[in-house]
Design a protein around this motif. Structure first.
Motif, PDB file in Angstrom:
ATOM      1  N   LEU A 158      38.891  34.530  30.991  1.00 24.33           N
ATOM      2  CA  LEU A 158      38.357  35.681  31.904  1.00 24.33           C
ATOM      3  C   LEU A 158      39.383  35.680  33.279  1.00 24.33           C
ATOM      4  N   ASP A 159      39.950  36.773  33.398  1.00 19.82           N
ATOM      5  CA  ASP A 159      40.928  36.944  34.560  1.00 19.82           C
ATOM      6  C   ASP A 159      40.192  36.841  35.598  1.00 19.82           C
ATOM      7  N   TYR A 160      40.575  36.042  36.712  1.00 23.00           N
ATOM      8  CA  TYR A 160      40.006  36.266  38.091  1.00 23.00           C
ATOM      9  C   TYR A 160      41.126  36.596  39.054  1.00 23.00           C
ATOM     10  N   LYS A 161      41.283  37.533  39.391  1.00 26.65           N
ATOM     11  CA  LYS A 161      42.746  38.226  39.823  1.00 26.65           C
ATOM     12  C   LYS A 161      42.836  37.976  41.328  1.00 26.65           C
ATOM     13  N   ILE A 162      41.998  38.134  42.277  1.00 21.42           N
ATOM     14  CA  ILE A 162      42.173  38.018  43.524  1.00 21.42           C
ATOM     15  C   ILE A 162      40.916  38.096  44.370  1.00 21.42           C
ATOM     16  N   THR A 163      40.765  37.252  45.514  1.00 22.40           N
ATOM     17  CA  THR A 163      39.503  36.946  46.370  1.00 22.40           C
ATOM     18  C   THR A 163      39.735  38.109  47.445  1.00 22.40           C
ATOM     19  N   GLY A 164      38.511  38.862  47.716  1.00 23.41           N
ATOM     20  CA  GLY A 164      38.256  39.822  48.637  1.00 23.41           C
ATOM     21  C   GLY A 164      38.199  40.919  47.972  1.00 23.41           C
ATOM     22  N   ALA A 165      37.269  42.049  48.423  1.00 23.07           N
ATOM     23  CA  ALA A 165      37.060  43.483  47.793  1.00 23.07           C
ATOM     24  C   ALA A 165      38.299  44.325  48.061  1.00 23.07           C
ATOM     25  N   LYS A 166      38.737  44.245  49.461  1.00 22.62           N
ATOM     26  CA  LYS A 166      39.839  45.018  49.882  1.00 22.62           C
ATOM     27  C   LYS A 166      41.221  44.925  49.183  1.00 22.62           C
ATOM     28  N   GLU A 167      41.378  43.551  48.959  1.00 24.36           N
ATOM     29  CA  GLU A 167      42.654  43.128  48.227  1.00 24.36           C
ATOM     30  C   GLU A 167      42.723  43.383  46.816  1.00 24.36           C
ATOM     31  N   LEU A 168      41.223  43.198  46.151  1.00 27.91           N
ATOM     32  CA  LEU A 168      41.170  43.672  44.752  1.00 27.91           C
ATOM     33  C   LEU A 168      41.613  45.191  44.465  1.00 27.91           C
TER      34      LEU A 168
END
Ligand code: SF4
Ligand code: SF4
Length: 295
Positions: free
Chosen positions: A180-190
């Protein structure tokens, strides 16, 4: 039938042991760092290798939609007019054109997978389905996994985690290990870097945890975008909160995909970013280990 764009036999990086990795076409995200941009579109598409082109114009002569034009001797490819008929790729004498994406039945793909059965048995390997995002072809995915289960072949699914619940429920009984990919922390950054919102991903992880599925969390780490201590810290926290996560793996940025964006007529926003250095990789791993060791 499904559309796939690659099959890699004897793969060592997509789950345990020696694996056969099947790459599905189609993805609903647009990660800025994607090294498989040929997976974005669901159907076949044209790839053009300018360094192989001699300007012979055989492609222009055969294309019914005037996709290939020449301005002052420079070959221009009008990708948006291409219907992926494949005529030009067949005619090009220099392999400067390639049609990406092939229609195959699940049984045809299984025939390829079964050829490596002895490697799976000796190494603890099996089948990995990757992409693209395999869940964008749900019926084909379920059929292929079902055939693999009938053959008692270990199955991994590499996924971005944006999976509708009804499909995820069916997948849990057919997938031995979710990558499972976990791409980036933070909704705005995602949203900025992938055009996704995180709600469905979180629901997927919660469901996998509830069902006690086996998960490896995979972190694509891109210098200057998500190589922050806060990101590694949050990944470690996710592991503590979800016992289904067996391990957290770093996938360091590699610039290998940059040329492909151009070959597909796409603009690559990270074109000046070099691949991660060994020093960066060591630093990231040390950071992650430090956060994982916190109880
Ligand atoms: S694949 Fe077909 S439509 Fe597309 S450029 Fe080639 S000949 Fe033209
Ligand atoms: S047929 Fe191939 S080599 Fe000739 S102009 Fe077209 S892409 Fe270039």
């Amino acid at each position: 039938m499904g559309i796939i764009f690659d099959i890699q036999r004897c793969s060592y990086h997509d789950g345990p042991g020696i694996r056969t990795t099947i790459f599905f076409k189609g993805c609903q995200l647009r990660c800025a760092w994607c090294h498989n941009p040929e997976s974005f579109l669901p159907g076949p598409q044209l790839q053009y290798f300018s360094h192989r082109c001699t300007g012979c114009r055989a492609c222009a002569a055969v294309c019914p939609h005037h996709v290939h034009t020449f301005k002052e001797g420079v070959h221009q490819v009008h990708y948006s007019d291409c219907t992926a008929c494949g005529l030009c790729a067949e005619r090009c004498p220099n392999q400067a054109l390639k049609l990406i994406g092939q229609e195959m039945s699940a049984a045809q793909v299984m025939d390829v997978i079964k050829r490596d059965r002895s490697f799976y048995e000796t190494s603890g390997g099996g089948l990995t389905i990757s992409g693209g995002e395999p869940t964008t072809q749900p019926e084909f995915l379920l059929e292929l996994l079902g055939l693999a289960k009938k053959e008692s072949i270990h199955t991994c699914l590499e996924t971005n985690g944006y999976i509708p619940e009804a499909l995820l429920t069916k997948l849990i009984s057919l997938v031995d290990l979710f990558l499972l990919d976990y791409k980036i922390t933070g909704a705005k950054e995602l949203y900025q870097h992938t055009h996704a919102s995180g709600a469905l991903w979180q629901h997927t992880l919660a469901t996998l945890a509830q069902q006690n599925a086996a998960v490896i969390l995979r972190l694509p780490i891109i210098p200057g975008i998500n190589d922050t201590p806060a990101h590694f810290e949050h990944a470690a926290q996710l592991k503590r909160d979800h016992p289904c996560i067996q391990a957290v793996e770093i996938m360091p940025y590699h610039a290998i995909g940059a040329a492909k964006w151009e070959q597909l007529g796409l603009s690559y926003s990270l074109k000046d970013l070099p691949s991660a250095t060994p020093r960066q990789k060591e630093h990231w791993q040390a950071l992650l280990n430090a956060f994982l060791s916190v109880q």
